[in-house]
Design an enzyme around this catalytic site. Sequence first.
Site, PDB file in Angstrom:
ATOM      1  N   ARG A 191       0.804  -1.215   0.000  1.00 50.64           N
ATOM      2  CA  ARG A 191       0.000   0.000   0.000  1.00 50.64           C
ATOM      3  C   ARG A 191       0.845   1.278   0.000  1.00 50.64           C
ATOM      4  O   ARG A 191       2.000   1.279   0.373  1.00 50.64           O
ATOM      5  CB  ARG A 191      -0.925   0.001   1.202  1.00 50.64           C
ATOM      6  CG  ARG A 191      -0.291   0.518   2.474  1.00 50.64           C
ATOM      7  CD  ARG A 191      -1.375   0.659   3.529  1.00 50.64           C
ATOM      8  NE  ARG A 191      -0.804   0.688   4.832  1.00 50.64           N
ATOM      9  CZ  ARG A 191      -0.631   1.810   5.525  1.00 50.64           C
ATOM     10  NH1 ARG A 191      -0.967   2.965   5.023  1.00 50.64           N
ATOM     11  NH2 ARG A 191      -0.098   1.758   6.717  1.00 50.64           N
TER      12      ARG A 191
ATOM     13  N   ARG B  67      -4.270  14.579  -4.678  1.00 46.93           N
ATOM     14  CA  ARG B  67      -4.891  14.135  -3.436  1.00 46.93           C
ATOM     15  C   ARG B  67      -5.290  15.311  -2.554  1.00 46.93           C
ATOM     16  O   ARG B  67      -6.308  15.284  -1.882  1.00 46.93           O
ATOM     17  CB  ARG B  67      -3.910  13.182  -2.740  1.00 46.93           C
ATOM     18  CG  ARG B  67      -4.151  12.863  -1.300  1.00 46.93           C
ATOM     19  CD  ARG B  67      -5.168  11.769  -1.103  1.00 46.93           C
ATOM     20  NE  ARG B  67      -5.296  11.541   0.320  1.00 46.93           N
ATOM     21  CZ  ARG B  67      -6.048  12.289   1.126  1.00 46.93           C
ATOM     22  NH1 ARG B  67      -6.773  13.266   0.643  1.00 46.93           N
ATOM     23  NH2 ARG B  67      -6.086  12.048   2.421  1.00 46.93           N
TER      24      ARG B  67
HETATM   25  O1  CP3 Z   1      -2.131   4.154  -1.691  1.00 43.54           O
HETATM   26  C1  CP3 Z   1      -2.517   2.978  -1.782  1.00 43.54           C
HETATM   27  O2  CP3 Z   1      -1.785   2.036  -2.114  1.00 43.54           O
HETATM   28  C2  CP3 Z   1      -3.967   2.729  -1.552  1.00 43.54           C
HETATM   29  C3  CP3 Z   1      -4.286   1.584  -0.829  1.00 43.54           C
HETATM   30  C4  CP3 Z   1      -4.347   1.539   0.673  1.00 43.54           C
HETATM   31  C5  CP3 Z   1      -4.576   2.554   1.666  1.00 43.54           C
HETATM   32  N1  CP3 Z   1      -4.727   1.951   2.867  1.00 43.54           N
HETATM   33  C6  CP3 Z   1      -4.706   4.006   1.441  1.00 43.54           C
HETATM   34  C7  CP3 Z   1      -4.276   4.912   2.517  1.00 43.54           C
HETATM   35  C8  CP3 Z   1      -4.304   0.324   1.330  1.00 43.54           C
HETATM   36  C9  CP3 Z   1      -4.033  -1.050   0.729  1.00 43.54           C
HETATM   37  C10 CP3 Z   1      -4.558   0.600   2.707  1.00 43.54           C
HETATM   38  C11 CP3 Z   1      -4.669  -0.471   3.676  1.00 43.54           C
HETATM   39  C12 CP3 Z   1      -4.613  -0.156   5.101  1.00 43.54           C
HETATM   40  N2  CP3 Z   1      -5.123   0.922   5.747  1.00 43.54           N
HETATM   41  C13 CP3 Z   1      -4.062  -1.022   6.052  1.00 43.54           C
HETATM   42  C14 CP3 Z   1      -3.491  -2.371   5.775  1.00 43.54           C
HETATM   43  C15 CP3 Z   1      -2.170  -2.306   5.152  1.00 43.54           C
HETATM   44  C16 CP3 Z   1      -1.047  -2.133   6.106  1.00 43.54           C
HETATM   45  O3  CP3 Z   1      -0.366  -1.139   6.013  1.00 43.54           O
HETATM   46  O4  CP3 Z   1      -0.818  -3.037   6.926  1.00 43.54           O
HETATM   47  C17 CP3 Z   1      -4.197  -0.413   7.311  1.00 43.54           C
HETATM   48  C18 CP3 Z   1      -3.712  -0.942   8.624  1.00 43.54           C
HETATM   49  C19 CP3 Z   1      -4.891   0.806   7.105  1.00 43.54           C
HETATM   50  C20 CP3 Z   1      -5.316   1.804   8.096  1.00 43.54           C
HETATM   51  C21 CP3 Z   1      -4.662   3.102   7.800  1.00 43.54           C
HETATM   52  N3  CP3 Z   1      -5.157   4.033   6.900  1.00 43.54           N
HETATM   53  C22 CP3 Z   1      -3.419   3.574   8.272  1.00 43.54           C
HETATM   54  C23 CP3 Z   1      -2.546   2.860   9.270  1.00 43.54           C
HETATM   55  C24 CP3 Z   1      -3.171   4.812   7.645  1.00 43.54           C
HETATM   56  C25 CP3 Z   1      -1.940   5.666   7.762  1.00 43.54           C
HETATM   57  C26 CP3 Z   1      -2.120   6.900   8.528  1.00 43.54           C
HETATM   58  C27 CP3 Z   1      -1.010   7.871   8.150  1.00 43.54           C
HETATM   59  O5  CP3 Z   1      -1.354   8.930   7.611  1.00 43.54           O
HETATM   60  O6  CP3 Z   1       0.158   7.549   8.362  1.00 43.54           O
HETATM   61  C28 CP3 Z   1      -4.265   5.084   6.797  1.00 43.54           C
HETATM   62  C29 CP3 Z   1      -4.407   6.228   5.902  1.00 43.54           C
HETATM   63  C30 CP3 Z   1      -4.123   5.927   4.489  1.00 43.54           C
HETATM   64  N4  CP3 Z   1      -4.721   4.899   3.803  1.00 43.54           N
HETATM   65  C31 CP3 Z   1      -3.249   6.627   3.603  1.00 43.54           C
HETATM   66  C32 CP3 Z   1      -3.366   6.016   2.358  1.00 43.54           C
HETATM   67  C33 CP3 Z   1      -2.721   6.428   1.061  1.00 43.54           C
HETATM   68  C34 CP3 Z   1      -2.336   7.806   3.940  1.00 43.54           C
HETATM   69  C35 CP3 Z   1      -2.897   9.069   4.217  1.00 43.54           C
HETATM   70  C36 CP3 Z   1      -3.669   9.845   3.162  1.00 43.54           C
HETATM   71  O7  CP3 Z   1      -3.350   9.893   1.951  1.00 43.54           O
HETATM   72  O8  CP3 Z   1      -4.622  10.460   3.635  1.00 43.54           O
END
Ligand code: CP3
Length: 355
Positions: A2, A15
């Site tokens: 991801r 974004r």
């Molecule tokens: O960019 C991609 O590849 C899109 C796919 C994707 C996202 N989240 C987008 C996202 C995927 C496959 C996920 C899965 C996800 N989300 C997981 C499982 C994968 C893993 O890392 O183990 C988990 C635990 C989450 C929950 C989640 N959502 C977290 C831990 C975070 C990060 C928070 C941060 O900002 O550090 C998110 C937010 C998130 N999901 C972002 C993205 C691109 C980043 C922030 C944003 O763009 O707003």
Amino acid sequence: MRQAGRSLPEYRARRGTGDILGAIREPELAAELTLQPVRRYGVDAAVLFSDIVVPLAAIGAGVEVVPGRGPVVGQPFASTRDLGRLRRFEPPTDAPYVAATIGLVTKELDVPLIGFAGAPFTLASYLIEGGPSKTFARTKSLMHEAPELWTGLMDRLVSITVASLVDQIEAGVSAIQLFDSWAGALSPTDYAQFALPATAAVLDGLHEAGVPRILFGVGTGELLELMASAPVEVIGVDWRVPLARAFARVGDNRAVQGNLDPALCLSSTSLALAETRRILNEAAGHDGYIFNLGHGVLPETDPGVLAEVVALVHAEGRRDRRGQRRTVQHSDREVGGDRDSTGRSGQGSARGQGS
Ligand code: CP3
């Protein structure tokens, strides 16, 4: 893995700084964000721009995603009454934008699209802890102290997750990945008793769909045999597990995906390439291997480093195929498949693969 897009300037430009769940609800934008890393890197598959909490947010379970922190739940799950907040998930009415995004992406994409969902344990941990956790103390306490409530919660999350993945498969994804990201926090005994049955039920619920299923978690070295006992084609591992051990633990009937440490892509290209070479050598001679990062791309990563890593993997993969072909037989289809000299899939469009 991801967040391949997160380090790209074109990603940040499109974004913006708004709520990620809002961006996911806009199919044109979500499709563009899905395609950007494929265009930039020429990788062999795309990961849908979405998040594991999308179904929970869509049914009004009170989940938000806070930038830099992750999913947060205002009123954490604590009692039987809270089960009422987890109604059935009906994708066509609750989250039609997911299938719409997949439709837009698969029209443009000439590599497979991977859909995904959170596994019940990992979703439950966010609901119960109210946000990201280091100890998972409340989650562990609830599963042991209130096993019936835990089972009720798992049952609801299995149904929600199966509905989400079936919807994605029907909309055209070619493979699915189930993220049990935080399962490594559990002992093998607890994993077997409290997490694996729900994970296996989700994967089993997709059996008819016939697409490859990938199961991933962080820090799962001691859980790999258990994970590989689920109905799954591919096990994803992070960098803490030596690949040789991963192959031995998952056995001959499962492919292994992994496991470059994303932190090692932050330093120099030469370090990232040396690590990539080491990993490819570790995997050499094993059928059913998919190169990948061991976890998500870190936002401060230089896209130039990742481009070089992809180029090296493609070059080595082509060399390898001249010697020995690596494929994993999965019922009536192949995981991995053959590629022509452009590096593109020889099996036709993403949509074609899912049918
Ligand atoms: O960019 C991609 O590849 C899109 C796919 C994707 C996202 N989240 C987008 C996202 C995927 C496959 C996920 C899965 C996800 N989300 C997981 C499982 C994968 C893993 O890392 O183990 C988990 C635990 C989450 C929950 C989640 N959502 C977290 C831990 C975070 C990060 C928070 C941060 O900002 O550090 C998110 C937010 C998130 N999901 C972002 C993205 C691109 C980043 C922030 C944003 O763009 O707003």
